[in-house]
Design an enzyme around this catalytic site. Structure first.
Site, PDB file in Angstrom:
ATOM      1  CE  LYS A  22      -1.472   1.454   4.208  1.00 40.99           C
ATOM      2  NZ  LYS A  22      -1.232   2.907   4.373  1.00 40.99           N
ATOM      3  CG  ASN A  23       2.267   2.763   3.657  1.00 40.68           C
ATOM      4  OD1 ASN A  23       1.302   3.066   3.280  1.00 40.68           O
ATOM      5  ND2 ASN A  23       2.616   2.518   4.859  1.00 40.68           N
ATOM      6  CB  CYS A 118      -3.494   6.352  11.341  1.00 36.43           C
ATOM      7  SG  CYS A 118      -3.999   5.005  10.360  1.00 36.43           S
ATOM      8  NE  ARG A 126       0.415  10.698  10.203  1.00 33.74           N
ATOM      9  CZ  ARG A 126       0.167   9.680   9.523  1.00 33.74           C
ATOM     10  NH1 ARG A 126      -0.779   9.000   9.656  1.00 33.74           N
ATOM     11  NH2 ARG A 126       1.027   9.120   8.656  1.00 33.74           N
ATOM     12  CB  SER A 168       9.371  13.396   6.544  1.00 33.13           C
ATOM     13  OG  SER A 168       8.193  13.203   5.920  1.00 33.13           O
ATOM     14  CG  ASP A 311       3.764   1.585   9.588  1.00 36.20           C
ATOM     15  OD1 ASP A 311       3.637   2.622  10.168  1.00 36.20           O
ATOM     16  OD2 ASP A 311       3.707   1.864   8.228  1.00 36.20           O
ATOM     17  CB  ILE A 333       8.323   7.070  14.068  1.00 38.05           C
ATOM     18  CG1 ILE A 333       9.457   6.224  13.893  1.00 38.05           C
ATOM     19  CG2 ILE A 333       7.701   7.879  12.741  1.00 38.05           C
ATOM     20  CD1 ILE A 333      10.765   7.050  13.180  1.00 38.05           C
ATOM     21  NE  ARG A 403      -6.474   4.495   5.853  1.00 38.73           N
ATOM     22  CZ  ARG A 403      -6.021   5.282   6.674  1.00 38.73           C
ATOM     23  NH1 ARG A 403      -6.256   5.665   7.947  1.00 38.73           N
ATOM     24  NH2 ARG A 403      -5.135   5.906   6.160  1.00 38.73           N
TER      25      ARG A 403
HETATM   26  C1  EPZ Z   1       4.546   7.029   6.256  1.00 36.23           C
HETATM   27  O1  EPZ Z   1       3.838   8.236   6.928  1.00 36.23           O
HETATM   28  C2  EPZ Z   1       3.486   6.077   6.112  1.00 36.23           C
HETATM   29  N1  EPZ Z   1       2.437   6.242   5.352  1.00 36.23           N
HETATM   30  C3  EPZ Z   1       3.154   5.564   7.636  1.00 36.23           C
HETATM   31  O2  EPZ Z   1       2.611   4.410   7.546  1.00 36.23           O
HETATM   32  C4  EPZ Z   1       4.475   5.336   8.626  1.00 36.23           C
HETATM   33  O3  EPZ Z   1       4.356   4.907   9.882  1.00 36.23           O
HETATM   34  C5  EPZ Z   1       5.161   6.538   8.313  1.00 36.23           C
HETATM   35  O4  EPZ Z   1       5.840   6.780   6.912  1.00 36.23           O
HETATM   36  C6  EPZ Z   1       6.596   6.329   9.167  1.00 36.23           C
HETATM   37  O5  EPZ Z   1       7.337   5.111   8.535  1.00 36.23           O
HETATM   38  C7  EPZ Z   1       2.639   6.039   3.930  1.00 36.23           C
HETATM   39  O6  EPZ Z   1       3.649   5.780   3.434  1.00 36.23           O
HETATM   40  C8  EPZ Z   1       1.084   6.737   3.142  1.00 36.23           C
HETATM   41  P1  EPZ Z   1       6.757  10.711   8.143  1.00 36.23           P
HETATM   42  P2  EPZ Z   1       4.526   9.512   6.673  1.00 36.23           P
HETATM   43  O7  EPZ Z   1       6.374  11.898   7.318  1.00 36.23           O
HETATM   44  O8  EPZ Z   1       4.918   9.816   5.422  1.00 36.23           O
HETATM   45  C9  EPZ Z   1       6.978  14.100  11.230  1.00 36.23           C
HETATM   46  C10 EPZ Z   1       0.676   2.855   8.044  1.00 36.23           C
HETATM   47  O9  EPZ Z   1       0.190   2.431   8.979  1.00 36.23           O
HETATM   48  N2  EPZ Z   1       6.539  14.849  10.440  1.00 36.23           N
HETATM   49  O10 EPZ Z   1       8.064   9.623   7.916  1.00 36.23           O
HETATM   50  O11 EPZ Z   1       3.110  10.629   6.957  1.00 36.23           O
HETATM   51  C11 EPZ Z   1       5.708  13.195  11.648  1.00 36.23           C
HETATM   52  O12 EPZ Z   1       4.831  13.708  12.575  1.00 36.23           O
HETATM   53  C12 EPZ Z   1       1.275   4.224   7.814  1.00 36.23           C
HETATM   54  O13 EPZ Z   1       0.608   2.666   6.778  1.00 36.23           O
HETATM   55  C13 EPZ Z   1       6.611  16.404  10.580  1.00 36.23           C
HETATM   56  O14 EPZ Z   1       6.960  16.683  11.730  1.00 36.23           O
HETATM   57  O15 EPZ Z   1       5.333   9.747   8.073  1.00 36.23           O
HETATM   58  C14 EPZ Z   1       6.349  11.749  12.214  1.00 36.23           C
HETATM   59  O16 EPZ Z   1       6.498  12.196  13.699  1.00 36.23           O
HETATM   60  C15 EPZ Z   1       0.785   4.936   9.061  1.00 36.23           C
HETATM   61  N3  EPZ Z   1       6.336  17.139   9.581  1.00 36.23           N
HETATM   62  C16 EPZ Z   1       7.703  11.781  11.565  1.00 36.23           C
HETATM   63  O17 EPZ Z   1       7.862  13.332  10.929  1.00 36.23           O
HETATM   64  C17 EPZ Z   1       6.220  16.742   8.234  1.00 36.23           C
HETATM   65  O18 EPZ Z   1       5.765  17.644   7.539  1.00 36.23           O
HETATM   66  C18 EPZ Z   1       7.803  10.812  10.510  1.00 36.23           C
HETATM   67  O19 EPZ Z   1       6.710  10.978   9.760  1.00 36.23           O
HETATM   68  C19 EPZ Z   1       6.026  15.385   8.094  1.00 36.23           C
HETATM   69  C20 EPZ Z   1       6.239  14.342   9.048  1.00 36.23           C
END
Ligand code: EPZ
Length: 424
Positions: A22-23, A118, A126, A168, A311, A333, A403
């Site tokens: 999915k991701n 989520c 987020r 990120s 995850d 994370i 989802r």
């Molecule tokens: C991706 O989310 C995945 N989603 C998530 O999977 C996964 O948990 C996450 O990466 C971490 O591996 C998809 O790929 C669709 P991040 P993403 O940006 O991209 C902070 C699942 O269950 N942050 O790497 O949203 C954030 O709050 C899902 O399949 C900022 O501060 O995660 C977090 O603490 C849930 N500002 C950290 O960075 C930003 O602009 C990492 O988030 C963006 C993120």
């Protein structure tokens, strides 16, 4: 709202086939906005987030043609392109924000709602600041009005050097997609390197994008004028694989997991070996046997790839509830990703939370009861707990699970789990 009824404890044996990731599929689908020519994507998982992304693309003017089994789609561009990512679609899925960069890059404008998805970060929400700040460096201007990002650029986005202050996944994907058709060279430093990101870059490269990984966390993209027609097969889902590995370990199982490259989940497999699982890996298959007694582990910490993935944190927590001693998991994370703990406690788990660390007492006699899903991976953890618990477990709100897991109840039934979907 559908529920699962699970009668445990279950024995697990047989074979399970892993679906497309999915991701990985979500950013690949978003990046089809960059194309003028048709694109064929194979091995799509049939899960709700993918339907949401396809609906979003349709709402923007893409034409979607499914194959018979709906796992392959051909995506065409139509003349009537729109630039509006509506709240009604984006509110259910965080990855919806990934249309922003491609739209601005290709059409120089977009009005895009802030996304939902989520709830994993407690009161911090987020944020998408990393996405917006980086796009700004490439020449995107934006204003925020009533929950929408109104963005535009003066012609093509411009290549830039961007060092993310924090790693990120989404922001890295957003920038890679935005840089593919930009003017000149973009250098992304401190990039996320999850396998799903490499799948996105492989997909874009198959269409003629000029992308090169230089060193571990630096990605160089040199803009090209257009992308070519391409056919690409999405990688297998490593979180689904991890979830089935945990299921087999938890239930003294004997399971063959097919259609997946085990090399990309070495960290998880090593942890499972530590708790006692016997694992044999093949090129695209894992054979896993659960131990009679699960050993405890201390100091598991979630980290960016190739660390232990957030995850899989809820699923491993269930496993450690059955270990022969205390364990601990620190979540690095997402601060708020312990909502499943309360529900696991209802099933008899003994877990204490101290800041961002969960102390799992182990030796828990889980016993079936009613529990409620709160997010995608928490739901998977509750299903696993239902498999290990004695008696009947009812898991409600499984729309979260739908989802991201393709027909999980069918896959679990096939390997011996007594699970039934109750549609109300
Ligand atoms: C991706 O989310 C995945 N989603 C998530 O999977 C996964 O948990 C996450 O990466 C971490 O591996 C998809 O790929 C669709 P991040 P993403 O940006 O991209 C902070 C699942 O269950 N942050 O790497 O949203 C954030 O709050 C899902 O399949 C900022 O501060 O995660 C977090 O603490 C849930 N500002 C950290 O960075 C930003 O602009 C990492 O988030 C963006 C993120």
């Amino acid at each position: 709202m559908d529920k699962f009824k699970i009668i445990g404890p279950s024995k697990i044996s047989g074979e399970v086939s892993i679906s497309g990731s999915k991701n990985a599929a979500l950013p690949i689908l978003a990046s089809t906005l960059l194309f003028d020519k048709p694109v064929v994507i194979e091995n799509l998982p049939r899960v709700r987030d993918i339907d949401t992304m396809l609906n979003l693309l349709k709402s923007l003017g893409s034409k979607i043609q499914f194959s018979k089994n709906k796992k392959t789609v051909k995506i065409y561009k139509t003349k009537k392109y729109k630039y509006f990512g509506s709240y009604s679609i984006l509110k259910t899925m965080r990855a919806g924000i990934l249309i922003l960069g491609p739209l601005v890059s290709k059409y120089h404008k977009s009005i895009c709602s802030f996304p939902g998805g989520c709830v994993l970060n407690g009161n911090s929400g987020r944020p998408v600041n990393l996405h917006l700040n980086a796009l700004k460096k490439m020449g995107m201007k934006y204003e925020i009005k009533k929950g929408y990002i109104h963005a535009k650029s003066n012609g093509k986005l411009k290549g830039a050097t961007i060092k993310f202050p924090k790693i990120s996944v989404g922001a890295t994907e957003q920038l890679i997609m935005s840089a593919v058709l930009a003017e000149g060279r973009t250098l992304i430093k401190h990039a996320a390197i999850e396998p799903e990101i490499k799948d996105l870059t492989n997909f874009l490269k198959s269409a003629g994008a000029n992308i090169k990984w230089i060193g571990k966390r630096t990605c160089q993209i040199i803009g090209v004028n257009s992308l070519n027609q391409t056919t690409y097969s999405v990688m297998g889902d490593r979180i689904e694989t991890g979830t089935f590995c945990v299921a087999a370990t938890l239930a003294k199982g004997n399971l063959i997991i097919k259609n997946f490259n085990p090399k990309i989940i070495q960290t998880e497999l090593n942890l499972l070996k530590k708790v006692g699982a016997k694992i044999k890996i093949f090129q695209s298959k894992i054979h896993i046997k659960g131990p009679q007694k699960i050993k405890n582990i201390n100091n598991i910490t979630t980290k960016e790839y190739n660390g232990f993935p957030t995850d899989l944190q809820p699923q491993f927590m269930v496993l450690l509830c059955k270990a022969n001693g205390a364990s601990s998991i620190t979540e690095n994370i997402f601060q708020g990703r312990f909502i499943h703990v309360m529900e696991l406690q209802r099933l008899g788990a003994k877990i204490k939370i101290k800041n961002n660390t969960a102390i799992i007492e182990g030796n828990s006699n889980l016993s079936g009861t009613e529990v409620m899903s709160s997010d995608l991976r928490a739901s998977a953890a509750l299903v696993l707990a239902g498999i290990a618990a004695k008696g009947e477990t009812i898991v409600s709100r499984i729309y979260h699970l739908d989802r991201g897991y393709e027909k999980i109840e069918n896959k679990l039934k096939k390997i011996g789990v007594k699970i039934k979907r109750i549609s109300l």
